[in-house]
Design a protein around this motif. Structure first.
Motif, short mmCIF file in Angstrom:
data_model
loop_
_atom_site.label_atom_id
_atom_site.label_comp_id
_atom_site.label_asym_id
_atom_site.label_seq_id
_atom_site.Cartn_x
_atom_site.Cartn_y
_atom_site.Cartn_z
N VAL A 116 7.88 8.62 3.12
CA VAL A 116 6.49 8.40 2.69
C VAL A 116 5.58 8.36 3.92
O VAL A 116 4.54 9.01 3.97
CB VAL A 116 6.37 7.09 1.88
CG1 VAL A 116 4.90 6.72 1.69
CG2 VAL A 116 7.06 7.24 0.55
N THR A 117 6.02 7.61 4.92
CA THR A 117 5.22 7.52 6.15
C THR A 117 5.03 8.92 6.75
O THR A 117 3.92 9.30 7.13
CB THR A 117 5.93 6.60 7.16
OG1 THR A 117 6.15 5.34 6.54
CG2 THR A 117 5.07 6.41 8.39
N GLY A 173 12.41 7.74 0.14
CA GLY A 173 12.37 6.45 0.83
C GLY A 173 11.09 6.26 1.64
O GLY A 173 10.24 7.14 1.74
N ALA A 174 11.03 5.05 2.23
CA ALA A 174 9.79 4.64 2.91
C ALA A 174 9.47 5.53 4.10
O ALA A 174 8.32 5.91 4.31
CB ALA A 174 9.92 3.19 3.36
N SER A 178 8.24 9.67 -2.03
CA SER A 178 8.76 8.33 -2.34
C SER A 178 10.19 8.39 -2.84
O SER A 178 10.93 7.44 -2.75
CB SER A 178 7.87 7.67 -3.40
OG SER A 178 7.99 8.37 -4.62
N VAL A 207 2.56 11.00 4.58
CA VAL A 207 1.13 10.66 4.69
C VAL A 207 0.63 10.97 6.10
O VAL A 207 -0.50 11.45 6.29
CB VAL A 207 0.88 9.18 4.28
CG1 VAL A 207 1.36 8.23 5.34
CG2 VAL A 207 -0.60 8.97 4.02
N ALA A 208 1.50 10.74 7.09
CA ALA A 208 1.12 11.10 8.45
C ALA A 208 0.89 12.60 8.56
O ALA A 208 -0.03 13.05 9.25
CB ALA A 208 2.20 10.65 9.43
N VAL A 226 2.66 11.63 -1.18
CA VAL A 226 3.32 10.32 -1.14
C VAL A 226 4.27 10.16 -2.32
O VAL A 226 5.42 9.75 -2.15
CB VAL A 226 2.26 9.20 -1.12
CG1 VAL A 226 2.91 7.86 -1.44
CG2 VAL A 226 1.58 9.15 0.22
#
Lengths: 212, 804
Positions: free
Chosen positions: A186-187, A182-183, A179, A190-191, A175
């Motif tokens: 991050v998604t 960008g968001a 970061s 983590v996914a 993450v």
């Protein structure tokens, strides 16, 4: 020194800030210039020449803007003639003088200290802080002590320190790395970690001896 | 690193700087001047690149900015910043540029580089951003202020983390981003359901097995086998195979059937046994007596009947003979009488018909005679005359043109009319005669036919006599038969009795032979059934006992047979059940294993998710902590002080306020406060003039620089005065001097305005021994190379007012 309470207050404040009184009339290049008061700074402010003009009593024609301007122009020219690096600051104390005072600001720094309606105490003095605000540029800048927490390192380092210890580093590493992008990254990151973990399980499903 | 000092910067082919430029920076104040496009911004950006390895403002605008850093005419470039410090020598920080971008570098340590980017260097883009913050008053997470705060505090990545981890909160969102999550969940649920289904099936099968075992247990008890139902089915099978076979059942059934028929035979026998033996002789004797008494009479009657009715054969039995003979004789009598009567009638009619025929013939003759006399065409002539009479106008005949008057018998018209009338009457008579002649002719031919028929039918006299004799004979025979009727009836009865008696006699003899055989059979069966035959015992009773014994044995055998069959069936069911059970247990175990693996995976993933959520919470907490720490009252005080310095006449001052109610996504809020205290409300953009907004932006940056421990005592400002009026510029110069002279900040300021440059040079002149000022003037050389002229000003004792 004698003057109105306002001028006296300004003077006292400047003295506190390390300014010293100069004798008036101020004599530059053999010419006398009449001011209610003249002061010079010290050290870093050694090139600051402050002249106080009492527009309330109006001595030396101080109630008329044009006459003030002429006098300061004369002073400025005299300083130029002598090759001085002094920088003039004029403090207009009291009611606004008649005439064009704005033109004055082209010659020197102009600070205006008006009598204050509010905060006046029984003796007729104005609140020292209000006066100080008006001449703040001439006063030393006091920087409050920074608390040590300000030295806590970069935000991400603080974040790392704040995280619970002993966890799986995969999520945090992925993450924090993502970061930067960008968001959405991050998604995705983590996914990806979660998918990887779940995939590990489905790989086990395909292990030998489990052939249904 | 203590009291670090920027010594110099060397710039080669970087952005708008063409060629090589050396700029000394080792003074308290460095003033950079140049026309727009001369390279001021490039010079300052070069310092940033050398120290941090990047140009943050360009990177924010375009992440792929690096290849554009090299001057477009060059193939390589370099930036070098030399930094000195108290305790050790100068350090060289540099970055090398090629057409591809930044290829090598030695920047400051990360923390210092971050400080430099955040708090020391104010590029124009950041200043513009600060201005934008005031102009846009929104306070959302995307507001310019939020972005600025995020970038300034290095928490913009926090926002990315928080937003990026948001799908972890709700499992529904999680399923959308983590592809396998739902797959594994479904896998788990499916396997669970399947396993549950299998277990349910298992319960049914167990029940089936138990039932089969109960049946088996009962069957084994019947078969008297001492083996447990829990034994292996093969063992039970072997035990069953060891039992002797029950094959006598068929023989038993056969025997019982035989006994049944014997019993029926015996039951019928007593009724027929008595009686007729005595009656038979009587019946025969009675008939013989009757025969001798009436035999001849009967025979005579038979003979006569045969004579009279030669064509019909009479039955020999006496009653039937009497009946049929009577019927045939009656018929003959009727027929003969009728035929005789008919013959006599015909003869009488013939005589009459012949007489009638003669009469008709005479009548016909007379009619014909009369017709012959009448003019045959009377009617036609009458009609013609009637027509002609219309043409008679005088006495002149219209036909012959003779004058009728000459005749003298009246007028012509009257003559013709009379003639017509006469002719008409003849016609009527002729018509009537014709009809009568038809009738007479028909009667004549009918009577002629009748006489012919009667003549043909006429019976001869001998035949008539025969008929009469037959009638008489049959009549007398009938009377005789009627007289004999009682004897004949008795004879018939006696004959029937005699015949019955003879038949019964034969039957009895046959039955007795059969009874003997049956008794022998019963005796044999009784011996076979192990029963002692009691001579006294009636056969029926013996049969009862034998049957009972046989039935008991049959029942026992049936029971054993049934038990054996049940045992086999139950064994089969148990075997199938156990096999199916094993299969299902294996399948259920497999599904449970799948479900457990999926559960395990989800548990591990859930743990990771929890960590992600913890990370997100921590991010929020740390960000809130950072914001609370940074945007505190100290910053507000500092900012206010700086702002008031530059805008002494402005009654409002900008300030940050930290919302106390927000629990998540904390952002500082920009407000304006009244200088004398108390919030004025409204955003600075709404309350302050454009010049004062610029002031607010600039002072905010300086306040942020001053509000933290000074890691790098440098302030590098790129053209910070855009729209400040003269007053502000004078105050700004004084502020720079204060920062430089009183707080030891090394100040580097780039300005494009010549007047401002000159003014600042005066205001920032060295004020005490050791104080220094460097001015850099960037211009373009003859071949458009960038040139940098630098001057160093040092302290000069100001003697003017010394005496004062």
């Amino acid at each position: 020194m004698t003057g109105t309470p306002l001028v006296d207050q300004i003077r006292r404040r400047l003295v506190e800030a390390g300014y010293r009184d100069l004798r008036t009339p101020l004599r530059v290049a053999g010419v006398d210039f009449e001011f209610t008061a003249a002061m010079q700074g010290s050290q870093g402010r050694g090139l600051d020449l402050v002249v106080l003009i009492d527009t309330t009593t109006g001595a030396h024609g101080d109630r008329e803007g044009d006459r003030i301007r002429q006098r300061i122009e004369g002073l400025s020219r005299a300083l130029d003639v002598t090759g001085s690096r002094l920088v003039v600051t004029a403090i207009l104390a009291g009611a606004a003088p008649a005439g064009n005072v704005d033109a004055l600001s082209e010659i020197c720094r102009v600070l205006r200290v008006e009598p204050f309606e509010h905060g006046r105490d029984a003796s007729g003095t104005t609140a020292p802080e209000q006066i100080a605000d008006r001449i703040r540029i001439l006063l030393p800048l006091s920087i409050p002590d920074a608390d040590s927490a300000g030295d806590a390192g970069s935000a991400l380092e603080q974040l790392r320190r704040a995280l619970p210890k002993g966890g799986d580093a995969r999520v945090v590493d992925a993450v924090l790395e993502a970061s930067r992008e960008g968001a959405a990254a991050v998604t995705t990151a983590v996914a990806g970690v979660l998918d990887g973990e779940l995939d590990r399980a489905s790989d086990a499903n395909l292990a030998p001896g489990d052939g249904e | 690193m203590k009291n670090p000092v920027l010594r110099s910067v060397d710039v080669t082919n970087f952005r708008s700087v063409r060629g090589h430029v050396h700029a000394p920076l080792d003074a308290q104040v460095v003033l950079v001047h140049g026309e727009n496009g001369a390279g001021k911004t490039s010079l300052l950006a070069a310092i940033e690149l050398a120290l941090t390895g990047a140009v943050a403002s360009l990177r924010r605008a375009d992440p792929t900015y690096a290849p554009q850093l090299l001057h477009r005419s060059a193939v390589s470039g370099e930036v070098v910043a030399t930094v000195g410090a108290d305790e050790d020598g100068d350090r060289r920080h540099h970055a090398t540029l090629t057409a591809e971008g930044i290829v090598a570098g030695s920047a400051l340590p990360r923390e210092l580089a971050a400080f430099f980017g955040e708090r020391s260097y104010l590029p124009q883009s950041l200043l513009n951003q600060l201005l934008q913050i005031y102009q846009e008053s929104s306070s959302g997470a995307d507001s310019p202020l939020a972005r600025f705060v995020g970038e300034l505090l290095g928490i913009d990545r926090f926002d990315a983390i928080e937003t990026g981890l948001a799908p972890l909160q709700d499992v529904r969102n999680l399923r959308k981003v983590v592809d396998r999550w739902q797959v594994v969940e479904l896998e788990r649920d499916r396997a669970d359901r399947l396993a549950q289904d299998e277990r349910n099936t298992l319960a049914g099968i167990d029940e089936g097995i138990d039932t089969a075992k109960a049946i088996l247990g009962r069957a084994l008890a019947v078969l008297e086998l001492a083996i447990k139902t829990d034994e292996a089915p093969d063992a039970i099978d072997a035990a069953l195979a060891g039992l002797q076979q029950e094959d006598g059942l068929e023989r038993l059934t056969d025997r019982r059937r035989q006994l049944g028929s014997i019993r029926r035979e015996l039951a019928d026998a007593p009724a027929a046994a008595a009686g007729p033996i005595r009656d038979a002789a009587d019946a025969i004797a009675a008939y013989s007596r009757w025969e001798s008494a009436n035999g001849q009479a009967l025979e005579a009657v038979r003979r006569r009947v045969a004579e009279l009715l030669p064509d019909s054969a009479m039955p020999p039995e006496i009653p039937r003979f009497a009946d049929e003979a009577a019927r045939a004789l009656a018929s003959l009598n009727t027929r003969s009488s009728a035929a005789a009567a008919h013959a006599r009638q015909d003869a009488a009619r013939l005589a009459e018909a012949e007489a009638e025929l003669d009469a008709e013939k005479v009548r016909l003759k007379s009619i014909e005679d009369e017709i012959a006399l009448l003019p045959s065409r009377a009617a036609g002539l009458a009609s013609a005359l009637a027509d002609i009479s219309a043409y008679i106008e005088s006495e002149t005949c219209p036909v012959c043109e003779r004058d009728y008057g000459e005749v003298g018998r009246g007028p012509l018209a009257g003559h013709v009319h009379d003639r017509v009338r006469t002719l008409s009457t003849s016609a009527d008579r002729l018509l009537a005669l014709g009809r009568t002649r038809g009738d007479a002719s028909a009667a004549t031919s009918r009577l002629a036919g009748e006489t012919d028929l009667l003549r043909a039918r006429a019976v001869k006299a001998e035949e008539l006599a025969t008929l009469d004799r037959q009638a008489v004979d049959s009549q007398s025979l009938l009377a005789e038969l009627a007289a004999m009727a009682p004897e004949l009836a008795e004879g018939g009865r006696l004959r029937a009795a005699e015949i019955a008696a003879r038949r019964a006699d034969g039957d009895r003899a046959r039955r007795e032979a059969s009874l003997v055989a049956s008794r022998q059979t019963v005796a044999a069966f009784a011996a076979a059934a192990g029963l002692t035959t009691d001579e006294e015992l009636e056969p029926i009773q013996a049969i009862d006992r034998i049957e009972k014994a046989l039935a008991g044995e049959a029942e026992r055998l049936e029971r054993r047979l049934s038990a054996r069959r049940q045992a086999h069936d139950a064994l089969t069911a148990i075997r199938a059940g156990v096999r199916r059970r094993d299969e299902i247990v294996a399948v259920a175990a497999g599904q449970e294993a799948i479900a457990n693996r999926a559960r395990d995976a989800l548990r591990r993933a859930e743990a990771l998710r929890t960590q992600g959520r913890a990370l997100r919470d921590t991010v929020d907490r740390v960000r809130s902590a950072i914001i609370r720490r940074e945007f505190n009252e100290r910053l507000n005080r500092l900012w206010r002080d700086l702002f008031v310095r530059l805008a002494p006449g402005e009654p409002f001052v900008p300030a940050f306020r930290i919302p106390t109610t927000v629990t998540r996504g904390l952002q500082p809020k920009l407000v304006t406060a009244h200088r004398e205290g108390g919030y004025a409300g409204g955003t600075p953009g709404a309350m302050l003039s454009a010049g004062n907004l610029n002031t607010a932006a600039l002072t905010l940056f300086i306040a942020l620089h001053l509000s933290v421990p000074r890691k790098l005592p440098w302030l590098i400002l790129d053209d910070p005065v855009q729209s400040m009026d003269d007053v502000h510029i004078a105050q700004f110069a004084a502020l720079l001097r204060t920062l430089s002279k009183e707080h030891g900040r090394q100040v580097v300021v780039a300005v494009h305005d010549r007047q401002l440059f000159d003014y600042l040079r005066l205001e920032l002149s060295p004020a005490f021994p050791g104080d220094s000022l460097i001015t850099l003037e960037l211009t373009r050389g003859p071949r458009l190379d960038t040139r940098c002229l630098h001057r160093r000003l040092s302290f000069q004792e100001e003697m003017l007012l010394a005496a004062a």
